[in-house]
Scaffold this motif. Structure first.
Motif, PDB file in Angstrom:
ATOM      1  N   MET A   1       0.650  -1.502   0.160  1.00 23.51           N
ATOM      2  CA  MET A   1      -0.143   0.152  -0.267  1.00 23.51           C
ATOM      3  C   MET A   1       1.378   1.278   0.286  1.00 23.51           C
ATOM      4  O   MET A   1       1.153   1.143   0.163  1.00 23.51           O
ATOM      5  CB  MET A   1      -0.784  -0.213   0.950  1.00 23.51           C
ATOM      6  N   ILE A   3       0.479   4.612   0.602  1.00 24.13           N
ATOM      7  CA  ILE A   3       0.267   5.028   1.384  1.00 24.13           C
ATOM      8  C   ILE A   3       0.954   4.502   3.070  1.00 24.13           C
ATOM      9  O   ILE A   3       2.243   5.225   3.903  1.00 24.13           O
ATOM     10  CB  ILE A   3      -1.223   5.397   2.782  1.00 24.13           C
ATOM     11  N   ASN A   4       1.012   2.806   3.455  1.00 27.61           N
ATOM     12  CA  ASN A   4       2.215   2.481   4.043  1.00 27.61           C
ATOM     13  C   ASN A   4       3.632   2.887   3.780  1.00 27.61           C
ATOM     14  O   ASN A   4       4.307   3.550   4.725  1.00 27.61           O
ATOM     15  CB  ASN A   4       1.904   1.282   4.606  1.00 27.61           C
ATOM     16  N   THR A  19       0.747  -3.846   9.697  1.00 30.85           N
ATOM     17  CA  THR A  19      -1.026  -4.655   8.958  1.00 30.85           C
ATOM     18  C   THR A  19      -1.492  -5.509   9.815  1.00 30.85           C
ATOM     19  O   THR A  19      -2.770  -5.051  10.355  1.00 30.85           O
ATOM     20  CB  THR A  19      -0.595  -4.622   7.339  1.00 30.85           C
ATOM     21  N   SER A  26      -9.075  -0.994  15.538  1.00 28.39           N
ATOM     22  CA  SER A  26     -10.292  -0.864  15.098  1.00 28.39           C
ATOM     23  C   SER A  26     -11.560  -0.538  15.889  1.00 28.39           C
ATOM     24  O   SER A  26     -12.592  -0.220  15.278  1.00 28.39           O
ATOM     25  CB  SER A  26     -10.115  -2.068  14.123  1.00 28.39           C
ATOM     26  N   LYS A  35     -12.116   0.818  10.130  1.00 26.31           N
ATOM     27  CA  LYS A  35     -10.679  -0.075   9.886  1.00 26.31           C
ATOM     28  C   LYS A  35      -9.840   0.757   9.414  1.00 26.31           C
ATOM     29  O   LYS A  35      -9.866   1.423   7.918  1.00 26.31           O
ATOM     30  CB  LYS A  35     -10.955  -0.890   8.780  1.00 26.31           C
ATOM     31  N   PRO A  36      -9.195   1.662   9.423  1.00 25.27           N
ATOM     32  CA  PRO A  36      -8.074   2.747   9.677  1.00 25.27           C
ATOM     33  C   PRO A  36      -7.466   2.118   8.424  1.00 25.27           C
ATOM     34  O   PRO A  36      -7.253   1.674   8.228  1.00 25.27           O
ATOM     35  CB  PRO A  36      -7.167   2.938  10.775  1.00 25.27           C
ATOM     36  N   PHE A  37      -6.526   3.340   7.797  1.00 27.65           N
ATOM     37  CA  PHE A  37      -5.535   2.353   6.616  1.00 27.65           C
ATOM     38  C   PHE A  37      -4.050   2.871   7.332  1.00 27.65           C
ATOM     39  O   PHE A  37      -3.795   1.729   6.543  1.00 27.65           O
ATOM     40  CB  PHE A  37      -4.892   3.895   5.883  1.00 27.65           C
ATOM     41  N   ILE A  60      -5.759  13.043   3.343  1.00 29.43           N
ATOM     42  CA  ILE A  60      -6.495  11.738   4.269  1.00 29.43           C
ATOM     43  C   ILE A  60      -6.957  12.467   5.997  1.00 29.43           C
ATOM     44  O   ILE A  60      -6.337  13.059   6.760  1.00 29.43           O
ATOM     45  CB  ILE A  60      -5.242  11.134   4.120  1.00 29.43           C
ATOM     46  N   ASP A  78     -13.025   4.665   9.651  1.00 32.21           N
ATOM     47  CA  ASP A  78     -12.702   4.416   7.899  1.00 32.21           C
ATOM     48  C   ASP A  78     -11.783   4.843   7.675  1.00 32.21           C
ATOM     49  O   ASP A  78     -12.419   5.873   7.415  1.00 32.21           O
ATOM     50  CB  ASP A  78     -13.961   3.458   7.581  1.00 32.21           C
ATOM     51  N   ASN A  79     -10.418   4.052   6.644  1.00 31.66           N
ATOM     52  CA  ASN A  79     -10.302   4.616   5.601  1.00 31.66           C
ATOM     53  C   ASN A  79      -8.987   5.971   6.217  1.00 31.66           C
ATOM     54  O   ASN A  79      -9.099   7.351   5.900  1.00 31.66           O
ATOM     55  CB  ASN A  79     -10.502   5.047   4.313  1.00 31.66           C
ATOM     56  N   SER A  80      -8.936   5.972   7.984  1.00 31.39           N
ATOM     57  CA  SER A  80      -8.030   7.568   8.359  1.00 31.39           C
ATOM     58  C   SER A  80      -7.016   6.570   8.932  1.00 31.39           C
ATOM     59  O   SER A  80      -6.128   5.535   8.775  1.00 31.39           O
ATOM     60  CB  SER A  80      -8.889   7.588   9.833  1.00 31.39           C
TER      61      SER A  80
END
Length: 454
Positions: A1, A3-4, A19, A26, A35-37, A60, A78-80
């Motif tokens: 990913m 972002i990571n 991960t 969560s 679920k965060p990024f 983000i 989510d997605n944070s």
């Protein structure tokens, strides 16, 4: 990913949570899930500034994490990007002359008080979660607790903050002074803002000397809920100020007895009250004349500590009774307390639910714990309806839908109902405008709290 990979290049691999471990971020203690990024473990203000600048560049959202003890979904999204501040635990200064402590946000409240004890000071706000919750979380949530009846909530003890804003800049708000009238009170705008206006990196908190007078814990039992209000009202009329007036009903007593060896007597309700020992005779007389059925005093300090710990962990005992639980924290005027307790029990019967009651009866903030079966759609729906009925009752009688847990995502609609009912549309507009001014891109814990739909 990507972002990571980006974050590892900025912070190094050690500050990025694997991960496989993101699942630990969560869910909060209210069982709200998202679920965060990615998760960044900050150990310096520079890490926070870098995170905000990265989030700003790629739009983000950011959620700040202390211990995850929120009960309203305030710390999950989510997605944070989750920013974990639990490593920032430094006590920067204890000032025994000006009576404040300067700390980083990740220190646990109980650990802070253990250190302050060495100097014969303490930080009075005492959330039930003080053994796990962080200073930053308690400030962001505007937490209350068991000693609020005498000492107030966290907001009454914060005098200055250092905050990273949504633009990536660090600012100091307020001064560590007993008096300061320079400008708008931006410090207390941050207190209870649930991470929607800025990220707390340092805090200056008022502290006071540990009392030298002797205190005693009283267990006051009742066979009728209405006598609880009588007792509290008569104690207040006597001008005696206990440092704790905690309430629990029969269901909570049974839950505590199931997981401890306290063997609390069978009754409809129990008040645990901490008072100055020289008030014992007068308080005893008031309790007896107000309808209490029995009064027990701990015989040893160990027994008192056990009782105090049992109250602090009562929520965890109750949580074991069902697969699902909503813990509410509405506040009502104290002269409406008995009506409130009886109304909750009627709502429980209406929806065929069990709703144990515990909390801070001394300031009208008693927590209904709505138990339900997660596997039963009817039970889930009934729990949601009971939750709404309880909150709407609070609004109708001039109370509040929350005294300490906050709004998060759980109470956004009811928050709007309360503000419109008690304060008006202009006040809601001001709150939304403040959020937009502090966070124009909507990156700090978005979609929660005041961001309720019009």
């Amino acid at each position: 990913m990507k972002i990571n990979q980006d974050l590892i290049s900025i912070f190094g691999v050690d500050k990025i949570v694997k991960t496989s471990d993101i699942i630990n971020y969560s869910k909060d203690m209210g069982d709200y899930e998202a679920k965060p990024f990615a998760v960044i473990r900050a150990d310096h203000e520079n890490d926070i500034i870098k995170t905000v600048n990265y989030a700003k560049k790629y739009l983000i959202p950011i959620v700040v994490w202390g211990a995850g003890s929120s009960l309203t979904g305030a710390v999950v999204l989510d997605n944070s990007l989750v920013l974990d501040l639990s490593k920032m635990t430094q006590i920067i200064k204890i000032d025994p002359i000006n009576w404040y402590v300067h700390v980083q946000p990740g220190i646990i409240l109980e650990d802070l008080n253990e250190e302050l004890k060495k100097y014969n000071f303490f930080f009075p706000p005492d959330p039930a979660s003080s053994s796990i919750c962080t200073v930053g979380g308690a400030i962001a949530e505007g937490s209350g607790g068991m000693k609020c009846v005498k000492y107030g909530t966290v907001k009454d003890w914060v005098i200055s903050l250092k905050v990273v804003l949504a633009n990536g800049k660090s600012v100091n708000l307020g001064e560590p002074l007993a008096k300061n009238r320079a400008g708008y009170d931006l410090v207390h705008l941050m207190v209870g803002s649930e991470g929607t206006l800025g990220i707390i990196t340092e805090a200056w908190l008022k502290i006071i000397p540990i009392p030298t007078y002797e205190t005693i814990l009283m267990q006051i039992f009742f066979n009728n809920l209405k006598y609880v209000q009588n007792t509290i009202q008569n104690i207040r009329k006597s001008l005696i100020m206990p440092s704790m007036i905690e309430f629990m009903d029969k269901d909570v007593i049974n839950a505590i007895n199931a997981v401890t060896d306290l063997n609390l007597p069978d009754c409809e309700a129990l008040i645990i009250m901490e008072i100055e020992k020289n008030s014992l005779n007068k308080i005893t007389e008031i309790c007896k004349s107000s309808g209490s059925s029995k009064i027990i005093l701990p015989e040893t300090e160990e027994e008192a500590d056990q009782l105090y710990s049992a109250r602090a962990t009562a929520y965890l005992a109750v949580k074991q009774l069902a697969s699902g639980i909503h813990i509410e924290d509405v506040v009502v005027p104290i002269d409406k307390l008995s009506d409130y307790l009886l109304t909750v029990k009627n709502i429980a019967s209406k929806y065929n639910l069990t709703i144990p009651l515990l909390g801070h009866a001394g300031d009208g903030n008693v927590h209904p714990n709505i138990l339900y079966d997660k596997s039963d759609p009817v039970s889930v729906e009934n729990a949601s309806r009971a939750f709404e009925d309880i909150c709407k009752y609070a609004i109708e009688v001039g109370g509040s839908i929350t005294g300490e847990h906050g709004i998060g995502i759980q109470k956004m609609k009811l928050f709007k109902d309360q503000i419109l009912s008690h304060n008006g549309a202009d006040v809601l507009y001001l709150m939304k405008s403040i959020k937009k001014l502090f966070d124009p891109q909507g990156l700090l814990n978005p979609g929660k709290y005041v961001e309720v739909e019009d």
